[in-house]
Design a protein around this motif. Sequence first.
Motif, PDB file in Angstrom:
ATOM      1  N   UNK A 106       1.020  -1.313  -0.096  1.00  0.00           N
ATOM      2  CA  UNK A 106      -0.020   0.032  -0.105  1.00  0.00           C
ATOM      3  C   UNK A 106       0.865   1.385   0.014  1.00  0.00           C
ATOM      4  N   UNK A 107       0.330   2.229   0.684  1.00  0.00           N
ATOM      5  CA  UNK A 107       1.285   3.539   0.719  1.00  0.00           C
ATOM      6  C   UNK A 107       2.004   3.885   2.232  1.00  0.00           C
ATOM      7  N   UNK A 108       1.874   2.779   2.855  1.00  0.00           N
ATOM      8  CA  UNK A 108       2.649   2.967   4.041  1.00  0.00           C
ATOM      9  C   UNK A 108       1.943   3.701   5.217  1.00  0.00           C
ATOM     10  N   UNK A 109       1.013   3.970   4.824  1.00  0.00           N
ATOM     11  CA  UNK A 109       0.004   4.790   5.905  1.00  0.00           C
ATOM     12  C   UNK A 109      -1.229   4.115   6.399  1.00  0.00           C
ATOM     13  N   UNK A 110      -1.445   2.923   5.420  1.00  0.00           N
ATOM     14  CA  UNK A 110      -2.886   2.280   5.624  1.00  0.00           C
ATOM     15  C   UNK A 110      -2.804   0.741   5.381  1.00  0.00           C
ATOM     16  N   UNK A 111      -3.422  -0.098   5.780  1.00  0.00           N
ATOM     17  CA  UNK A 111      -3.412  -1.558   5.675  1.00  0.00           C
ATOM     18  C   UNK A 111      -4.017  -1.813   4.235  1.00  0.00           C
ATOM     19  N   UNK A 119      -4.114  -6.673  -6.984  1.00  0.00           N
ATOM     20  CA  UNK A 119      -3.220  -5.963  -7.766  1.00  0.00           C
ATOM     21  C   UNK A 119      -1.753  -6.237  -7.680  1.00  0.00           C
ATOM     22  N   UNK A 120      -1.257  -6.710  -6.333  1.00  0.00           N
ATOM     23  CA  UNK A 120       0.168  -6.453  -6.304  1.00  0.00           C
ATOM     24  C   UNK A 120       0.755  -7.573  -7.270  1.00  0.00           C
ATOM     25  N   UNK A 121       2.250  -6.929  -7.518  1.00  0.00           N
ATOM     26  CA  UNK A 121       2.773  -8.004  -8.542  1.00  0.00           C
ATOM     27  C   UNK A 121       4.107  -8.558  -7.782  1.00  0.00           C
ATOM     28  N   UNK A 122       4.081  -8.768  -6.472  1.00  0.00           N
ATOM     29  CA  UNK A 122       5.074  -9.530  -5.983  1.00  0.00           C
ATOM     30  C   UNK A 122       4.947 -11.091  -6.468  1.00  0.00           C
ATOM     31  N   UNK A 123       6.175 -11.577  -6.838  1.00  0.00           N
ATOM     32  CA  UNK A 123       6.267 -13.023  -7.402  1.00  0.00           C
ATOM     33  C   UNK A 123       5.600 -12.888  -8.761  1.00  0.00           C
ATOM     34  N   UNK A 124       4.164 -12.847  -8.262  1.00  0.00           N
ATOM     35  CA  UNK A 124       3.216 -12.668  -9.589  1.00  0.00           C
ATOM     36  C   UNK A 124       1.862 -11.956  -9.236  1.00  0.00           C
TER      37      UNK A 124
END
Length: 231
Positions: A106-111, A119-124
């Motif tokens: 996220x933006x470091x300010x919220x969960x 939508x996160x592209x970590x690994x896939x």
Amino acid sequence: MSKIFCIGRNKTGTTSLEKAFKDLNYKVGNQRDAEKLLINYIEHDFESIVNYCNTAEVFQDVPFSWPDTYKHIDKAFPGSKFILTERDSSEQWYNSITKFHSKKFADGKRIPTKKDLINATYIFKGQPWLVHKHIYGITDENTYDKEIMIRNYEKHNAEVKEYFKDRPDDLLVINISQKDAFKKFCEFLKIESPPYNDFPWENKTSDIGANKNSKIIKLKRKLKRLKEKIQ
């Protein structure tokens, strides 16, 4: 062949364990390759995970921090050692993992929301969401349901301890922030003449204090390089 498996949940000091093992010249499994085994884990394809374990001596983090993996690798590699890392409290663990994921997904300010994880592209793309769905059993918008996640964390730790309850020589349970943790670690693995006295903190969030000995070691190396330049 006996091996060493670190089976504590993520954000319990597993990365610091990895650093310690590397400093002690153990061959540690490639973490990115291990993280690609999520689908195998979901499909209960533990044979692929066991095959991956032939690549090194020590393994940590996922999929070894997930439920039941330790049972399969224990059978596949008899005589191996297991290390369960814990935090001071379940609340501390929850705060640590949500803070870490907030910065990562996220933006470091919220969960992170369900949409963030999908939508996160970590690994896939979507991998973080699949972890929440299949590891924590969370399927709705409340992606970091505190009660569910803490219950899952505590259940994993309790099941590991129950599984090894009659095998104290095979399981080490430690909180690496405690003063005697590194000593217990070395005694468990019969390590002599370690390079430092406490665990080197790695990948820490703000709720974890930096390891003073690790800083001292780095400072000594820097001073040594400066002296060499002067001479």
